[in-house]
Design a protein around this motif. Structure first.
Motif, mmCIF file in Angstrom:
data_model
loop_
_atom_site.group_PDB
_atom_site.id
_atom_site.type_symbol
_atom_site.label_atom_id
_atom_site.label_comp_id
_atom_site.label_asym_id
_atom_site.label_seq_id
_atom_site.Cartn_x
_atom_site.Cartn_y
_atom_site.Cartn_z
ATOM 1 N N UNK A 87 24.707 59.529 11.702
ATOM 2 C CA UNK A 87 24.318 58.656 12.805
ATOM 3 C C UNK A 87 22.892 59.006 13.210
ATOM 4 N N UNK A 88 22.017 57.995 13.235
ATOM 5 C CA UNK A 88 20.592 58.222 13.491
ATOM 6 C C UNK A 88 20.188 57.686 14.855
ATOM 7 N N UNK A 89 20.464 56.414 15.133
ATOM 8 C CA UNK A 89 19.963 55.772 16.347
ATOM 9 C C UNK A 89 20.960 55.805 17.496
ATOM 10 N N UNK A 90 22.233 55.707 17.201
ATOM 11 C CA UNK A 90 23.243 55.627 18.250
ATOM 12 C C UNK A 90 23.934 56.949 18.497
ATOM 13 N N UNK A 91 25.071 56.859 19.185
ATOM 14 C CA UNK A 91 25.894 58.026 19.483
ATOM 15 C C UNK A 91 27.170 58.062 18.646
ATOM 16 N N UNK A 92 27.635 56.890 18.208
ATOM 17 C CA UNK A 92 28.847 56.800 17.400
ATOM 18 C C UNK A 92 28.577 55.867 16.225
ATOM 19 N N UNK A 93 29.333 56.052 15.150
ATOM 20 C CA UNK A 93 29.120 55.247 13.960
ATOM 21 C C UNK A 93 30.418 54.965 13.234
ATOM 22 N N UNK A 94 30.362 53.962 12.350
ATOM 23 C CA UNK A 94 31.484 53.571 11.500
ATOM 24 C C UNK A 94 31.068 53.791 10.053
ATOM 25 N N UNK A 95 31.807 54.655 9.329
ATOM 26 C CA UNK A 95 31.415 55.074 7.987
ATOM 27 C C UNK A 95 32.536 54.786 6.989
ATOM 28 N N UNK A 96 32.134 54.294 5.808
ATOM 29 C CA UNK A 96 33.091 54.043 4.735
ATOM 30 C C UNK A 96 33.470 55.365 4.066
ATOM 31 N N UNK A 97 34.753 55.499 3.714
ATOM 32 C CA UNK A 97 35.197 56.785 3.185
ATOM 33 C C UNK A 97 36.015 56.692 1.903
ATOM 34 N N UNK A 98 36.292 55.493 1.372
ATOM 35 C CA UNK A 98 37.104 55.453 0.153
ATOM 36 C C UNK A 98 36.242 55.368 -1.100
ATOM 37 N N UNK A 99 35.525 54.259 -1.329
ATOM 38 C CA UNK A 99 34.626 54.138 -2.468
ATOM 39 C C UNK A 99 33.676 52.982 -2.208
ATOM 40 N N UNK A 100 32.637 52.900 -3.037
ATOM 41 C CA UNK A 100 31.613 51.879 -2.840
ATOM 42 C C UNK A 100 32.183 50.504 -3.155
ATOM 43 N N UNK A 101 31.608 49.483 -2.521
ATOM 44 C CA UNK A 101 32.071 48.118 -2.713
ATOM 45 C C UNK A 101 31.018 47.145 -2.195
ATOM 46 N N UNK A 102 31.273 45.858 -2.413
ATOM 47 C CA UNK A 102 30.425 44.801 -1.877
ATOM 48 C C UNK A 102 31.098 44.197 -0.648
ATOM 49 N N UNK A 103 30.369 44.148 0.459
ATOM 50 C CA UNK A 103 30.895 43.598 1.703
ATOM 51 C C UNK A 103 30.343 42.194 1.892
#
Length: 246
Positions: A87-103
């Motif tokens: 997390x760089x700019x905020x205080x909390x973040x949402x991170x992917x944890x299974x594997x890479x994909x296209x959103x």
């Protein structure tokens, strides 16, 4: 009819009357008479351009693709890079944890609207760490091979594993931010985790910390194995076999 003015009429405008060279350069549509005494209608003043830059949309690229994007999984940093995992700019973040994909862009938009709906009326700032700039092209079913990739379908964002997608900052309680990201994670494909600012970065699927460093991961061979020096030594057996007693 709009306001009417007389061009080059009266003695005060005698010095500004056009010469023969100027008359040849002026288009005929502006020459109403030889003496320029005929009244003309003033044209409305309008701007054919705008000085305000258009608002950029993070779900649509600014420029179209020159060549169609190839298929394939997103690039996974295997050289020890941990960029975009904290997390760089905020205080909390949402991170992917299974594997890479296209959103897909529509999934990201639904997730953004879900967060805004949950935090309605609160003082916060939502940061987007990815952008949908990869085009997906599709063709109909049971088509012969060849003849190109097909027509454009939708925009996507290639997200690597352990990448931060959303960040929150503001007067929010941790439980409220966790609930907003939980609802947004249900709208996105894959598995997601809640992270806070200050947590260690991630290299691939390995979180740094607790004795795991970036230098140890970059080491070609580890002898003894990582973490084996802290394990207790198993006790030796004291029982004697009948072969040894003979």
């Amino acid at each position: 009819m709009g306001p009417q003015i007389k061009m080059f009429s009266g003695p005060q405008m005698a010095l500004f009357r056009p010469t023969c060279e100027l008359l040849r350069a002026v288009p005929r549509i502006f020459l109403f008479s030889s003496c320029f005494s005929t009244p003309c209608t003033a044209l409305p003043i309008s701007r054919c351009f705008s000085t305000t830059s258009p608002a950029l949309d993070w779900l649509t690229p600014k420029y179209q693709e020159v060549s169609k994007s190839p298929k394939g999984r997103p690039h996974v940093p295997t050289g020890g890079s941990s960029r975009g995992t904290t997390v760089v700019w905020g205080d909390y973040g949402l991170r992917m944890k299974d594997h890479d994909r296209r959103l897909p862009a529509h999934s990201l938009k639904i997730a953004e609207e879900t967060i805004k709906r949950r935090l309605r009326g609160m003082n916060y700032t939502l940061y987007k760490r990815v952008s949908a700039n990869i085009g997906v092209y599709t063709k109909g079913n049971e088509q012969r091979m060849g003849k190109g990739k097909g027509k454009f379908d939708y925009w996507t964002a290639k997200v690597a594993v352990s990448r931060i997608v959303f960040e929150l900052k503001g007067d929010l309680h941790e439980k409220v931010a966790r609930e907003a990201f939980r609802l947004a994670g249900h709208k996105l494909p894959g598995l997601w985790e809640f992270v806070k600012k200050g947590e260690p970065p991630v290299v691939g699927l390995t979180k740094l910390g607790n004795g795991v460093t970036l230098e140890s991961l970059k080491r070609a061979r580890r002898s003894p194995a990582l973490g084996a020096e802290n394990l207790p030594t198993p006790p030796k057996s004291t029982s004697s076999s009948p072969v040894a007693s003979q």
